[in-house]
Design an enzyme around this catalytic site. Sequence first.
Site, PDB file in Angstrom:
ATOM      1  N   CYS A   9       0.872  -1.177   0.000  1.00 43.01           N
ATOM      2  CA  CYS A   9       0.000   0.000   0.000  1.00 43.01           C
ATOM      3  C   CYS A   9       0.909   1.227   0.000  1.00 43.01           C
ATOM      4  CB  CYS A   9      -0.874  -0.052   1.248  1.00 43.01           C
ATOM      5  SG  CYS A   9      -1.717   1.469   1.638  1.00 43.01           S
ATOM      6  N   HIS A  10       0.353   2.352  -0.434  1.00 47.81           N
ATOM      7  CA  HIS A  10       1.179   3.564  -0.511  1.00 47.81           C
ATOM      8  C   HIS A  10       1.778   3.979   0.825  1.00 47.81           C
ATOM      9  CE1 HIS A  10       1.288   5.680  -4.443  1.00 47.81           C
ATOM     10  NE2 HIS A  10       2.396   6.001  -3.820  1.00 47.81           N
ATOM     11  N   THR A  11       1.068   3.673   1.902  1.00 44.54           N
ATOM     12  CA  THR A  11       1.573   4.065   3.224  1.00 44.54           C
ATOM     13  C   THR A  11       2.905   3.369   3.536  1.00 44.54           C
ATOM     14  OG1 THR A  11      -0.741   4.205   3.811  1.00 44.54           O
ATOM     15  CG2 THR A  11       0.814   4.391   5.614  1.00 44.54           C
TER      16      THR A  11
ATOM     17  N   HIS B 151       1.259  -3.900   5.949  1.00 41.59           N
ATOM     18  CA  HIS B 151       0.080  -3.840   6.824  1.00 41.59           C
ATOM     19  C   HIS B 151      -1.191  -4.321   6.146  1.00 41.59           C
ATOM     20  CE1 HIS B 151       0.092  -0.103   4.627  1.00 41.59           C
ATOM     21  NE2 HIS B 151      -1.200  -0.024   4.841  1.00 41.59           N
ATOM     22  N   GLU B 152      -1.146  -4.610   4.844  1.00 45.37           N
ATOM     23  CA  GLU B 152      -2.337  -5.184   4.192  1.00 45.37           C
ATOM     24  C   GLU B 152      -2.035  -6.659   4.032  1.00 45.37           C
ATOM     25  OE1 GLU B 152      -4.350  -2.002   1.146  1.00 45.37           O
ATOM     26  OE2 GLU B 152      -3.670  -3.875   0.329  1.00 45.37           O
TER      27      GLU B 152
ATOM     28  N   CYS C 241     -10.068  -1.900  20.758  1.00 46.36           N
ATOM     29  CA  CYS C 241      -9.864  -2.556  22.053  1.00 46.36           C
ATOM     30  C   CYS C 241     -11.186  -3.033  22.645  1.00 46.36           C
ATOM     31  CB  CYS C 241      -9.138  -1.622  23.022  1.00 46.36           C
ATOM     32  SG  CYS C 241     -10.185  -0.316  23.716  1.00 46.36           S
TER      33      CYS C 241
ATOM     34  N   CYS D  75     -12.657   1.194  25.230  1.00 43.18           N
ATOM     35  CA  CYS D  75     -12.554   2.652  25.397  1.00 43.18           C
ATOM     36  C   CYS D  75     -13.833   3.350  24.921  1.00 43.18           C
ATOM     37  CB  CYS D  75     -11.338   3.178  24.636  1.00 43.18           C
ATOM     38  SG  CYS D  75     -11.552   3.169  22.852  1.00 43.18           S
TER      39      CYS D  75
ATOM     40  N   CYS E 230     -14.431   2.933  21.184  1.00 44.23           N
ATOM     41  CA  CYS E 230     -14.897   1.597  20.798  1.00 44.23           C
ATOM     42  C   CYS E 230     -16.340   1.379  21.228  1.00 44.23           C
ATOM     43  CB  CYS E 230     -13.984   0.532  21.385  1.00 44.23           C
ATOM     44  SG  CYS E 230     -12.392   0.462  20.535  1.00 44.23           S
TER      45      CYS E 230
ATOM     46  N   CYS F 232     -10.122   4.130  18.155  1.00 43.39           N
ATOM     47  CA  CYS F 232      -9.762   3.513  19.440  1.00 43.39           C
ATOM     48  C   CYS F 232      -8.641   4.269  20.155  1.00 43.39           C
ATOM     49  CB  CYS F 232      -9.341   2.063  19.191  1.00 43.39           C
ATOM     50  SG  CYS F 232      -8.754   1.220  20.654  1.00 43.39           S
TER      51      CYS F 232
ATOM     52  N   ARG G 154      -5.176   3.054  18.269  1.00 41.85           N
ATOM     53  CA  ARG G 154      -5.225   3.933  17.108  1.00 41.85           C
ATOM     54  C   ARG G 154      -3.853   3.928  16.412  1.00 41.85           C
ATOM     55  NH1 ARG G 154      -7.282   9.997  18.159  1.00 41.85           N
ATOM     56  NH2 ARG G 154      -8.893   8.789  19.182  1.00 41.85           N
TER      57      ARG G 154
ATOM     58  N   CYS H 147      -6.885  -2.679   4.380  1.00 45.73           N
ATOM     59  CA  CYS H 147      -6.508  -1.253   4.434  1.00 45.73           C
ATOM     60  C   CYS H 147      -7.216  -0.420   3.376  1.00 45.73           C
ATOM     61  CB  CYS H 147      -4.997  -1.070   4.360  1.00 45.73           C
ATOM     62  SG  CYS H 147      -4.525   0.674   4.323  1.00 45.73           S
TER      63      CYS H 147
ATOM     64  N   ARG I   3      -3.082  -2.816  -6.855  1.00 45.67           N
ATOM     65  CA  ARG I   3      -2.601  -3.664  -5.774  1.00 45.67           C
ATOM     66  C   ARG I   3      -1.762  -4.806  -6.339  1.00 45.67           C
ATOM     67  NH1 ARG I   3      -2.698  -0.170  -2.882  1.00 45.67           N
ATOM     68  NH2 ARG I   3      -3.765   0.042  -0.882  1.00 45.67           N
TER      69      ARG I   3
HETATM   70  P1  NAD Z   1      -2.269   6.960  -4.709  1.00 45.21           P
HETATM   71  O1  NAD Z   1      -1.011   7.716  -4.657  1.00 45.21           O
HETATM   72  O2  NAD Z   1      -2.292   5.605  -5.331  1.00 45.21           O
HETATM   73  O3  NAD Z   1      -3.394   7.818  -5.443  1.00 45.21           O
HETATM   74  C1  NAD Z   1      -3.505   9.203  -5.304  1.00 45.21           C
HETATM   75  C2  NAD Z   1      -3.970   9.789  -6.641  1.00 45.21           C
HETATM   76  O4  NAD Z   1      -4.213  11.178  -6.448  1.00 45.21           O
HETATM   77  C3  NAD Z   1      -2.934   9.666  -7.752  1.00 45.21           C
HETATM   78  O5  NAD Z   1      -3.511   9.056  -8.885  1.00 45.21           O
HETATM   79  C4  NAD Z   1      -2.554  11.146  -8.028  1.00 45.21           C
HETATM   80  O6  NAD Z   1      -2.257  11.369  -9.403  1.00 45.21           O
HETATM   81  C5  NAD Z   1      -3.790  11.889  -7.581  1.00 45.21           C
HETATM   82  N1  NAD Z   1      -3.563  13.279  -7.198  1.00 45.21           N
HETATM   83  C6  NAD Z   1      -2.552  13.792  -6.452  1.00 45.21           C
HETATM   84  N2  NAD Z   1      -2.718  15.121  -6.295  1.00 45.21           N
HETATM   85  C7  NAD Z   1      -3.844  15.456  -6.938  1.00 45.21           C
HETATM   86  C8  NAD Z   1      -4.553  16.686  -7.146  1.00 45.21           C
HETATM   87  N3  NAD Z   1      -4.101  17.832  -6.649  1.00 45.21           N
HETATM   88  N4  NAD Z   1      -5.682  16.651  -7.862  1.00 45.21           N
HETATM   89  C9  NAD Z   1      -6.145  15.502  -8.382  1.00 45.21           C
HETATM   90  N5  NAD Z   1      -5.528  14.305  -8.233  1.00 45.21           N
HETATM   91  C10 NAD Z   1      -4.389  14.296  -7.527  1.00 45.21           C
HETATM   92  O7  NAD Z   1      -2.777   6.879  -3.193  1.00 45.21           O
HETATM   93  P2  NAD Z   1      -3.827   5.910  -2.472  1.00 45.21           P
HETATM   94  O8  NAD Z   1      -3.137   4.685  -1.981  1.00 45.21           O
HETATM   95  O9  NAD Z   1      -5.021   5.746  -3.343  1.00 45.21           O
HETATM   96  O10 NAD Z   1      -4.182   6.804  -1.186  1.00 45.21           O
HETATM   97  C11 NAD Z   1      -4.836   8.034  -1.330  1.00 45.21           C
HETATM   98  C12 NAD Z   1      -4.720   8.862  -0.069  1.00 45.21           C
HETATM   99  O11 NAD Z   1      -5.449   8.246   0.987  1.00 45.21           O
HETATM  100  C13 NAD Z   1      -3.301   9.004   0.462  1.00 45.21           C
HETATM  101  O12 NAD Z   1      -3.130  10.325   0.942  1.00 45.21           O
HETATM  102  C14 NAD Z   1      -3.262   8.020   1.616  1.00 45.21           C
HETATM  103  O13 NAD Z   1      -2.269   8.368   2.559  1.00 45.21           O
HETATM  104  C15 NAD Z   1      -4.650   8.195   2.150  1.00 45.21           C
HETATM  105  N6  NAD Z   1      -5.163   7.120   3.025  1.00 45.21           N
HETATM  106  C16 NAD Z   1      -5.973   7.505   4.044  1.00 45.21           C
HETATM  107  C17 NAD Z   1      -6.532   6.572   4.887  1.00 45.21           C
HETATM  108  C18 NAD Z   1      -7.471   7.003   5.971  1.00 45.21           C
HETATM  109  O14 NAD Z   1      -7.835   6.158   6.792  1.00 45.21           O
HETATM  110  N7  NAD Z   1      -7.925   8.257   6.014  1.00 45.21           N
HETATM  111  C19 NAD Z   1      -6.222   5.206   4.708  1.00 45.21           C
HETATM  112  C20 NAD Z   1      -5.404   4.822   3.624  1.00 45.21           C
HETATM  113  C21 NAD Z   1      -4.878   5.805   2.797  1.00 45.21           C
HETATM  114 ZN    ZN Z   2     -10.703   1.256  21.922  1.00 42.92          ZN
END
Ligand code: NAD
Ligand code: ZN
Length: 389
Positions: free
Chosen positions: A57-59, A79-80, A109, A112, A115, A123, A127, A187, A382
């Site tokens: 995943c990107h993270t 993590h996935e 958990c 809390c 939860c 959580c 978290r 994820c 993926r």
């Molecule tokens: P990714 O990099 O695969 O996709 C992001 C897309 O956004 C890309 O295609 C990119 O070209 C586009 N982009 C970037 N800037 C842009 C803009 N200004 N305008 C339009 N498009 C734009 O990422 P992903 O794996 O799909 O994750 C997306 C986001 O979600 C990330 O910031 C990630 O950290 C976040 N995320 C959040 C949670 C959460 O729980 N809130 C969980 C997982 C991931």
């Molecule tokens: Zn909790």
Amino acid sequence: MIHLHRKENMSSTNSQVIRCKAAVAWEAGKPLVIEEVEVAPPQKMEVRVKILFTSLCHTDVHFWEAKGQTPLFPRIFGHEAGGIVESVGEGVTELAPGDHVLPVFTGECKECRHCKSAESNMCDLLRINTDRGVMIGDGKSRFSKDGKPIYHFVGTSTFSEYTVVHVGCLAKINPAAPMDKVCILSCGISTGLGAALNVAKPIKGSTVAIFGLGAVGLAAAEGARIAGSSRIIGVDLNANRFNEAKKFGVTEFVNPKDHDKPIQEVLLGMTDGGVDRSIECTGNVSAMISAFECVHDGWGVAVLVGVPNKDDAFKTHPMNLLNERTLKGTFFGNYKPRTDIPVVVERYKEMGLELDKFITHRVPFSEINKAFDYMLRGESIRCIITMDN
Ligand code: NAD
Ligand code: ZN
């Protein structure tokens, strides 16, 4: 290559160290190295899991690159994933060896205030904490190589044949579910899907804008499609994303690079005053502002999902809110990992969620670095990594 020979009818606790293969990140941005590591037995409220499939995943990439963060190395990312419980530590009653589980980077958990609230999945105890590289119980790592500790990542560290996870970060799933597919529900896919179904909640016939068409955005589009949205407008700076996105129900595409005016104005023009819902999945703060300002006054709801940079600030005129637009944010699609993810796994087919479309690549564990290459080149949604064990 597991050097521990266990009997099938082993007891639920196992006090032995396991030696197995793990992909270790020794330095930021350097290819992972498959090493033989030691994995300590699970301690109180912990579970040792044999990982069968994991995906990138990107993270993972973000923290492996460690740009603008405190680097924590050597570390085992991942993590996935999906796996099988190998042994459990003291106090674990809900899981037993042989159970199928998905590790989740954020926990539940069940004790809390969060939860216990039906509205929250944040959580207090478990978290997500990206800076912690150790177990929450005793502040130590369960991984080592030649006696030297290796850091964990978000409590999961699934780029290892065996890992140790807090019981609160494991979703117990139906053993009949295809683990090589449902692992991606731990994820990004659940995050996007939940952002649409649990938070944006478009009604049938709605117009929905999705900012960012990565895995999370495509899952949000899939959620909008499942909810019966009739127009799904994909916004991305990368035109290569558009072809792929058609498979996920995206009906129209807008590339901000093709327009001179702010993208929210373009969307307002396309939709007779604004979209009903927008879901931001980019992490870019100006996209977040556009995603909010493009929703219709009176009823529009914008949901932020992307993780911004440390110093970002969200700026909009308060009148935009007074005019009855709603701004929300979500973490892991508002799903509670232990309560809700088993249900998503159980029901994804009847919901109409097509997981196969997200899986664009597969590699064996020994070639895990290829998964990084695919993602860095923007080729994969993926890539599933199959453990060799
Ligand atoms: P990714 O990099 O695969 O996709 C992001 C897309 O956004 C890309 O295609 C990119 O070209 C586009 N982009 C970037 N800037 C842009 C803009 N200004 N305008 C339009 N498009 C734009 O990422 P992903 O794996 O799909 O994750 C997306 C986001 O979600 C990330 O910031 C990630 O950290 C976040 N995320 C959040 C949670 C959460 O729980 N809130 C969980 C997982 C991931
Ligand atoms: Zn909790």
